[in-house]
Motif scaffolding. Structure first.
Motif, PDB file in Angstrom:
ATOM      1  N   GLY A  14       0.815  -1.212   0.000  1.00  0.00           N
ATOM      2  CA  GLY A  14       0.000   0.000   0.000  1.00  0.00           C
ATOM      3  C   GLY A  14       0.849   1.261   0.000  1.00  0.00           C
ATOM      4  N   ILE A  15       1.935   1.243   0.777  1.00  0.00           N
ATOM      5  CA  ILE A  15       2.839   2.395   0.810  1.00  0.00           C
ATOM      6  C   ILE A  15       3.433   2.644  -0.574  1.00  0.00           C
ATOM      7  CG2 ILE A  15       5.086   3.187   1.651  1.00  0.00           C
ATOM      8  CD1 ILE A  15       4.415   2.003   4.344  1.00  0.00           C
ATOM      9  N   VAL A  16       3.903   1.578  -1.220  1.00  0.00           N
ATOM     10  CA  VAL A  16       4.539   1.720  -2.535  1.00  0.00           C
ATOM     11  C   VAL A  16       3.530   2.194  -3.580  1.00  0.00           C
ATOM     12  CG1 VAL A  16       5.640   0.451  -4.416  1.00  0.00           C
ATOM     13  CG2 VAL A  16       6.362   0.051  -2.059  1.00  0.00           C
ATOM     14  N   LEU A  17       2.357   1.568  -3.611  1.00  0.00           N
ATOM     15  CA  LEU A  17       1.368   1.925  -4.632  1.00  0.00           C
ATOM     16  C   LEU A  17       0.770   3.307  -4.403  1.00  0.00           C
ATOM     17  CD1 LEU A  17      -0.501  -1.451  -5.276  1.00  0.00           C
ATOM     18  CD2 LEU A  17       1.345  -0.385  -6.572  1.00  0.00           C
ATOM     19  N   GLY A  18       0.949   3.851  -3.198  1.00  0.00           N
ATOM     20  CA  GLY A  18       0.506   5.222  -2.966  1.00  0.00           C
ATOM     21  C   GLY A  18       1.265   6.232  -3.798  1.00  0.00           C
ATOM     22  N   PHE A  19       2.414   5.820  -4.344  1.00  0.00           N
ATOM     23  CA  PHE A  19       3.216   6.713  -5.174  1.00  0.00           C
ATOM     24  C   PHE A  19       2.899   6.568  -6.662  1.00  0.00           C
ATOM     25  CE2 PHE A  19       5.812   6.301  -1.337  1.00  0.00           C
ATOM     26  CZ  PHE A  19       6.143   7.619  -1.087  1.00  0.00           C
ATOM     27  N   LEU A  20       1.940   5.708  -7.029  1.00  0.00           N
ATOM     28  CA  LEU A  20       1.588   5.595  -8.443  1.00  0.00           C
ATOM     29  C   LEU A  20       1.143   6.959  -8.972  1.00  0.00           C
ATOM     30  CD1 LEU A  20      -0.420   2.244  -8.796  1.00  0.00           C
ATOM     31  CD2 LEU A  20       1.684   2.869  -9.992  1.00  0.00           C
ATOM     32  N   PRO A  21       1.795   7.452 -10.018  1.00  0.00           N
ATOM     33  CA  PRO A  21       1.478   8.805 -10.502  1.00  0.00           C
ATOM     34  C   PRO A  21       0.208   8.826 -11.344  1.00  0.00           C
ATOM     35  CG  PRO A  21       3.208   7.837 -11.847  1.00  0.00           C
ATOM     36  CD  PRO A  21       2.915   6.837 -10.757  1.00  0.00           C
ATOM     37  N   CYS A  22      -0.628   9.802 -11.078  1.00  0.00           N
ATOM     38  CA  CYS A  22      -1.802  10.039 -11.932  1.00  0.00           C
ATOM     39  C   CYS A  22      -2.268  11.474 -11.703  1.00  0.00           C
ATOM     40  CB  CYS A  22      -2.917   9.037 -11.630  1.00  0.00           C
ATOM     41  SG  CYS A  22      -3.750   9.288 -10.061  1.00  0.00           S
TER      42      CYS A  22
END
Length: 229
Positions: free
Chosen positions: A146-154
């Motif tokens: 969850g921490i990592v995917l919180g940085f997915l850019p959009c």
């Protein structure tokens, strides 16, 4: 001063933006990771039949969502803190207004389907970092996912961060982004509960529901910018 003068309308607007935007972008970008975790749990032996209650409880993916909440709240604190140094200057109102207008533009772009392309090098990098974590069934790994995917850019995330930066406050920026994070959760829980069928239905519904809601939130951002000026 900035935190005190920032109306509650911004966190509420980001909550609604998260609810509306998650039907389109979070379902599409994070939906496969959610489904992967749910399917992995469904196939795991639990000492008996994997009943309906276990499936529904597992689909909540609490550690995963807490990880995303952590990232979004931290980014909001950083965004608000980055502009806090200008909060006592006369230029802050102009800076805050400009950031809110930028957020409104990004939300409007989302509503028109012109959001920034998610298939960027940054997206691919985040996905590669997330891959080992998504293969694990432990709560710690899922929190990390969850921490990592919180940085997915959009574009939706950029809009929320621009609005959080406009607060000029670490606390208010963090609170605003925490509201945005909460808003993104229901659609992803629905994906976990409904699987691929619900995911397709959500995408269909989103074509009708999300654009006017995002456009309305863009108008809220413009109104907040007008208050700054």
């Amino acid at each position: 001063m900035a935190a005190a003068s920032m109306p509650f309308g911004l966190p509420a607007a980001l909550l609604l933006a998260g609810l509306a935007g998650s039907l389109v972008h979070c379902v599409g970008m994070c939906g496969p990771f959610v489904l992967g975790q749910v399917m992995s749990d469904a196939e795991r032996p639990v000492g008996g039949p994997y009943g309906e209650w276990q499936r529904l409880a597992g689909a909540l993916l609490v550690p995963y969502h807490l990880g995303r909440f952590t990232t979004y709240t931290g980014l909001g604190a950083l965004a608000g803190g980055a502009t806090a140094v200008f909060a006592s200057l006369e230029i802050f109102n102009w800076l805050s207004a400009a950031l809110l207008i930028a957020a409104a533009g990004l939300l409007a772009a989302q509503a028109l389907g012109l959001a920034l392309n998610a298939a960027s090098p940054a997206t691919n990098l985040v996905a590669r970092l997330a891959a080992p974590l998504s293969a694990s069934q432990t709560s710690v790994a899922r929190y990390g996912l969850g921490i990592v995917l919180g940085f997915l850019p959009c574009g939706l995330l950029y809009a929320a961060l621009a609005a959080a930066a406009g607060t000029g406050s670490v606390v208010t920026g963090a609170f605003a982004m925490s509201c945005f994070a909460v808003g993104t959760v229901p659609a992803l829980i629905a994906v976990g509960w409904g699987g691929l069928i619900m995911r397709r239905h959500l995408r269909t519904i989103a074509r009708w529901v999300s654009p006017p809601l995002l456009a309305g939130n863009a108008l809220v951002m413009l109104a907040l910018a007008g208050q700054r000026l």
